[in-house]
Design a protein around this motif. Structure first.
Motif, short mmCIF file in Angstrom:
data_model
loop_
_atom_site.label_atom_id
_atom_site.label_comp_id
_atom_site.label_asym_id
_atom_site.label_seq_id
_atom_site.Cartn_x
_atom_site.Cartn_y
_atom_site.Cartn_z
N ALA A 1 27.83 48.28 37.86
CA ALA A 1 28.73 48.76 38.90
C ALA A 1 28.35 50.18 39.33
O ALA A 1 28.39 50.51 40.52
N LYS A 2 27.96 51.01 38.38
CA LYS A 2 27.57 52.39 38.70
C LYS A 2 26.33 52.40 39.58
O LYS A 2 26.24 53.17 40.55
N ALA B 1 27.30 51.06 43.13
CA ALA B 1 28.11 52.03 43.86
C ALA B 1 27.26 53.19 44.37
O ALA B 1 27.47 53.70 45.47
N ASP C 1 30.48 49.70 48.40
CA ASP C 1 31.77 50.37 48.18
C ASP C 1 32.67 49.62 47.21
O ASP C 1 33.32 50.23 46.36
N ASP C 2 32.72 48.30 47.33
CA ASP C 2 33.58 47.49 46.47
C ASP C 2 32.72 46.84 45.39
O ASP C 2 31.95 45.93 45.68
N VAL C 3 32.82 47.34 44.16
CA VAL C 3 31.99 46.79 43.08
C VAL C 3 32.82 45.88 42.18
O VAL C 3 32.48 45.67 41.01
N THR C 4 33.87 45.31 42.72
CA THR C 4 34.63 44.29 42.00
C THR C 4 33.78 43.03 41.89
O THR C 4 33.18 42.60 42.88
N VAL D 1 28.35 41.12 43.82
CA VAL D 1 28.50 41.93 42.61
C VAL D 1 28.75 41.00 41.41
O VAL D 1 29.68 40.19 41.44
#
Length: 422
Positions: free
Chosen positions: A3-4, A7, A12-15, A155
């Protein structure tokens, strides 16, 4: 960590399950995937790659060329690199550095902690050993990445694989990943990102971490990653253009995972993956029947490292390869081959009866330089053992670490390396 990285590269959305465009730090094509990627690059009307300093072209699967068709594959890759002014072109025997793609990229300082790398090979996840996010892509997507410097991603969820305890004397990074695949299954991490944690991982050198991350895809994973720590930075420092820019990279404190798997590896013995699946994992002392071997193959993108050659030399040193057994040794890069020569490892292996190959993916995928005939059995430090993977559909491949491979070479059958090394 996944996720890091995403991002930091524009998503923007790392869900898990979300989609986005990510900027890439590096795109890698080889002499197999590159052919289609270059064709699609031209078909989409792209004249120039987005940044030639961020593209790497590596001849390794069919190099050295085994026939005219193979030579033409490499010739097209060579010409593309020249036309696009791509400096990072690697071809063993003609460039400053050369060898198997994933190992070359790491050795040449082209994989950095926190980076996003996409490549035309499923084992691009090997880059995770250095704290990078390495993703294997199809050739058409690679063409788009070369043209635009971006890729469209979903993701992934992240699975923490935590190893508890201290492995046994002859267990290596190879055994940790085999233990993980044995637990997860070959589809237990489909499209997930694996994050490897625990003191057993911390204790691995970079060679061991390469082996660990390389086979994440064999559990169905999108990637596998290890935090970039002091070990990583010390390994990278002499290899990168700007050592002062190196930074450690890992999960945030208290990072939440979608799943967590704890694997007890205390006293772990060497493991073997039984054909035809890397998920059928057994301790070396718990095989269902004796396994006579015809060929032992040490090499590939993660287990042709200097550590592997040292382990192999330790197992065969002062002994001879058993009658009827072929021992094929493939250093992953020219640099590894040179260091092995300087350390006397090559002499030890040749004295034992081994054949030393130039760096190549060759027999690992059943292409050339060591393919198997019907009815033959191999022990290999490679990463896949499906039917026909290294040759005839009626051959068998057992996956294991270099200690096990060396012990099999001199014993003529799969045995616990402790029986040879004691």
């Amino acid at each position: 960590m996944t996720a890091k990285v995403l991002a930091a590269h524009g998503i923007d959305d790392v869900t898990p399950g979300a989609y986005g465009l990510a900027r890439v730090d590096r795109v890698m094509i080889n002499d197999v995937s590159g052919g289609v990627a270059m064709r699609e690059f031209a078909r989409m009307g792209a004249g120039r790659v987005f940044d030639p300093s961020r593209i790497a072209c590596i001849a390794d699967h069919f190099w050295p060329a085994k026939d005219v068709r193979s030579a033409e594959h490499v010739a097209r890759l060579r010409a593309f690199a020249r036309e696009q002014a791509i400096a990072d072109y690697f071809e063993t025997g003609s460039t400053r550095a050369g060898g198997i793609e994933h190992t070359v990229l790491a050795e040449e300082g082209l994989v950095l902690p926190g980076a996003l790398l996409v490549g035309g090979d499923s084992h691009t996840c090997t880059a995770g050993a250095l704290g990078a996010l390495g993703l294997g892509f199809g050739s058409t997507d690679l063409a788009g990445a070369m043209a635009l410097g971006e890729v469209w991603l979903r993701v992934p969820e992240t699975i923490a694989v935590r190893f508890a305890g201290t492995p046994g004397a002859y267990a290596t990074g190879k055994d940790l990943i085999l233990a993980a695949i044995g637990r997860l299954g070959v589809d237990g991490a489909t499209y997930a990102a694996l994050e490897f944690l625990g003191s057993a991982v911390d204790a691995l050198d970079v060679d061991g971490r390469l082996a660990l991350c390389n086979m994440a895809v064999e559990a169905g994973a999108k990637s596998g990653m290890v935090a970039a720590d002091a070990t990583t930075l010390a390994w990278l420092e002499p290899r990168v253009a700007d050592p002062g820019a190196l930074r450690s990279f890992g999960p945030d404190a208290g990072a939440a995972y979608d799943r967590e798997v704890v694997i007890d590896v205390d006293g772990l013995p060497p493991l073997v993956a039984m054909p035809p699946s890397p998920g059928d994992v057994r301790p070396i002392g718990d095989l269902p029947e004796p396994v006579r071997v015809d060929q032992v193959y040490v090499g590939n993108c993660a287990n042709g490292t200097l550590s592997d050659l040292r382990q192999l030399a330790q197992a065969v040193g002062g002994r001879r390869v058993a009658p009827g057994v072929r021992l094929i040794v493939v250093p992953a890069t020219q640099a590894i081959a040179r260091q092995a020569l300087e350390e006397g490892l090559i002499a030890t292996l040749v004295d034992a009866g081994a054949m030393i190959s130039p760096p190549t993916c060759g027999a690992c995928f059943g292409g050339h330089m060591g393919v198997l005939a019907a009815g033959e059995t191999a022990v290999a430090t490679t990463n896949r053992n499906s039917r026909g993977r290294m040759g005839h559909r009626d051959s068998r491949v057992f996956l294991a670490n270099a200690y096990v491979a060396g012990a099999a070479a001199v014993a003529g059958e799969l045995v616990d390396p402790a029986e040879v090394l004691r």
